[in-house]
Design a protein around this motif. Structure first.
Motif, PDB file in Angstrom:
ATOM      1  N   ALA A 298     -11.705 -16.847  15.823  1.00  0.00           N
ATOM      2  CA  ALA A 298     -11.335 -16.562  17.208  1.00  0.00           C
ATOM      3  C   ALA A 298     -12.314 -15.549  17.790  1.00  0.00           C
ATOM      4  O   ALA A 298     -12.067 -14.341  17.725  1.00  0.00           O
ATOM      5  CB  ALA A 298      -9.904 -16.042  17.285  1.00  0.00           C
ATOM      6  N   PRO A 299     -13.446 -15.992  18.339  1.00  0.00           N
ATOM      7  CA  PRO A 299     -14.400 -15.058  18.956  1.00  0.00           C
ATOM      8  C   PRO A 299     -13.728 -14.222  20.035  1.00  0.00           C
ATOM      9  O   PRO A 299     -12.831 -14.702  20.733  1.00  0.00           O
ATOM     10  CB  PRO A 299     -15.465 -15.995  19.561  1.00  0.00           C
TER      11      PRO A 299
ATOM     12  N   ALA B  20     -10.179 -20.871  20.737  1.00  0.00           N
ATOM     13  CA  ALA B  20     -11.074 -21.641  19.872  1.00  0.00           C
ATOM     14  C   ALA B  20     -10.314 -22.694  19.094  1.00  0.00           C
ATOM     15  O   ALA B  20      -9.135 -22.522  18.753  1.00  0.00           O
ATOM     16  CB  ALA B  20     -11.813 -20.710  18.905  1.00  0.00           C
ATOM     17  N   LEU B  21     -11.000 -23.791  18.824  1.00  0.00           N
ATOM     18  CA  LEU B  21     -10.490 -24.861  17.969  1.00  0.00           C
ATOM     19  C   LEU B  21     -11.529 -25.083  16.878  1.00  0.00           C
ATOM     20  O   LEU B  21     -12.634 -25.542  17.150  1.00  0.00           O
ATOM     21  CB  LEU B  21     -10.285 -26.148  18.770  1.00  0.00           C
TER      22      LEU B  21
ATOM     23  N   ALA C 134     -16.954 -24.540  15.957  1.00  0.00           N
ATOM     24  CA  ALA C 134     -15.731 -24.505  16.761  1.00  0.00           C
ATOM     25  C   ALA C 134     -16.004 -24.826  18.218  1.00  0.00           C
ATOM     26  O   ALA C 134     -17.094 -24.575  18.744  1.00  0.00           O
ATOM     27  CB  ALA C 134     -15.076 -23.123  16.651  1.00  0.00           C
ATOM     28  N   LEU C 135     -14.994 -25.381  18.864  1.00  0.00           N
ATOM     29  CA  LEU C 135     -14.991 -25.495  20.315  1.00  0.00           C
ATOM     30  C   LEU C 135     -14.388 -24.211  20.862  1.00  0.00           C
ATOM     31  O   LEU C 135     -13.334 -23.762  20.393  1.00  0.00           O
ATOM     32  CB  LEU C 135     -14.152 -26.692  20.764  1.00  0.00           C
ATOM     33  N   VAL C 136     -15.027 -23.614  21.858  1.00  0.00           N
ATOM     34  CA  VAL C 136     -14.520 -22.369  22.439  1.00  0.00           C
ATOM     35  C   VAL C 136     -14.422 -22.510  23.950  1.00  0.00           C
ATOM     36  O   VAL C 136     -15.222 -23.202  24.578  1.00  0.00           O
ATOM     37  CB  VAL C 136     -15.417 -21.159  22.081  1.00  0.00           C
ATOM     38  N   TRP C 137     -13.427 -21.853  24.530  1.00  0.00           N
ATOM     39  CA  TRP C 137     -13.244 -21.838  25.978  1.00  0.00           C
ATOM     40  C   TRP C 137     -12.519 -20.563  26.352  1.00  0.00           C
ATOM     41  O   TRP C 137     -11.931 -19.877  25.505  1.00  0.00           O
ATOM     42  CB  TRP C 137     -12.470 -23.079  26.434  1.00  0.00           C
ATOM     43  N   LYS C 138     -12.548 -20.226  27.633  1.00  0.00           N
ATOM     44  CA  LYS C 138     -11.953 -18.959  28.068  1.00  0.00           C
ATOM     45  C   LYS C 138     -10.538 -19.143  28.589  1.00  0.00           C
ATOM     46  O   LYS C 138      -9.649 -18.377  28.273  1.00  0.00           O
ATOM     47  CB  LYS C 138     -12.830 -18.308  29.138  1.00  0.00           C
TER      48      LYS C 138
END
Length: 301
Positions: free
Chosen positions: A152-153, A158-159, A268-272
């Motif tokens: 989890a950045p 995150a996935l 990972a896929l990351v988004w805000k």
């Protein structure tokens, strides 16, 4: 004052370079420069200091940036609100992908999303993981596929797609490959081939070495896993890769898990956030694409 001028202004401010900003908004550099100059004339102040190679904001530019972002966000929200009411998703979605990635479920998700919502423009950008993470945090990108050392950045959702241990890989006759166990200290005496700083795999490796007070001799760097493997196969050093990256070259390289590099390299896929309905839709397609039987990636992370 036009919305496109504000879009170009924000792009230059975030990229700190007129050429990269032009690539991002997909017009010529001269077009971006002309529109910024026109905006500056209308405002009566210079927004950028152009005296060095890196473009920086002036005091007036800093004051304008927050408001420009707010105006663009408000304009986008108008379209999104109407789209949600009518059941249509329109607009633009920015997707980032770590350099050298060949993870096909992401492409499957983008394709399915495009078929379902042809009114949404998809912008795809390649960069290092560190830069992609920062662009997601600032809102320059909506979603990114990155390599990371943490599940989890900071500040992001995150996935995790892939979680793998680091391995050392070299031709079968290499002395290290005769050992049953390989440690970081074993690698410290050999020239290494690795991905560059800014990639998730390199971050995991550097942190593991630092925890033991080791300074690895990374003599060659390449952004793509295939390039790292090819250099090692030619005897130019021991490759540091993830397990699946090395598996694609088992005909030329022998791989050993690095015993004391216990933290896995993650993809990972990351988004805000998911206030953007297009992002919510794309995430749905991505989750479905990645729940199918996994296809082992050979990607730079």
């Amino acid at each position: 004052m036009e919305l496109r001028q504000l879009e170009y202004f924000v792009a230059v401010a975030e990229e700190r370079n007129f050429t990269r900003a032009a690539e991002r908004v997909r017009i010529s550099q001269s077009g971006v420069s002309a529109q910024i100059r026109q905006l500056e004339r209308e405002l009566g102040a210079e927004l950028f200091d152009r005296s060095s190679r890196t473009v920086t904001l002036t005091v007036a530019g800093k004051a304008a940036l927050r408001h420009a972002r707010a105006v663009l966000a408000a304009a986008e929200a108008v379209g999104q609100a109407v789209g949600e009411v009518t059941g249509l998703v329109r607009g633009r979605i920015g997707v980032g992908m770590v350099i050298g990635c060949t993870l096909t479920p992401l492409f499957d998700a983008l394709s399915a999303f495009h078929r379902a919502h042809p009114g949404v423009e998809i912008a795809l950008l390649e960069d290092t993981s560190d830069r992609l993470l920062e662009q997601v945090r600032t809102g320059a990108l909506d979603l990114a596929l990155v390599g990371t050392a943490t599940a989890a950045p900071d500040g992001l959702e995150a996935l995790t797609i892939v979680s793998e241990r680091l391995v050392a890989a070299a031709p079968p006759g290499h002395p290290l490959m005769a050992r049953e166990r390989i440690t970081l200290r074993d690698l410290a005496g050999s020239p290494l081939v690795c991905m560059p700083p800014g990639t998730g795999l390199r971050t995991v490796f550097d942190l593991a070495c630092a925890a033991q007070g080791l300074t690895p001799a990374v003599t060659l760097q390449a952004s793509a896993a295939d390039a790292v493997a090819d250099l090692a196969a030619r005897g130019l050093g021991v490759a540091v890769l993830s397990a699946s990256m090395a598996a694609g070259h088992r005909d030329r390289l022998t791989a050993r898990t690095i015993e004391d590099a216990e933290t896995p390299a993650l993809l990972a896929l990351v988004w805000k956030d998911t206030h953007n309905p297009a992002l919510r839709e794309l995430l749905g397609h991505a989750r479905r694409a990645f729940t199918e039987p996994p296809r082992r990636p050979r990607s730079a992370r």
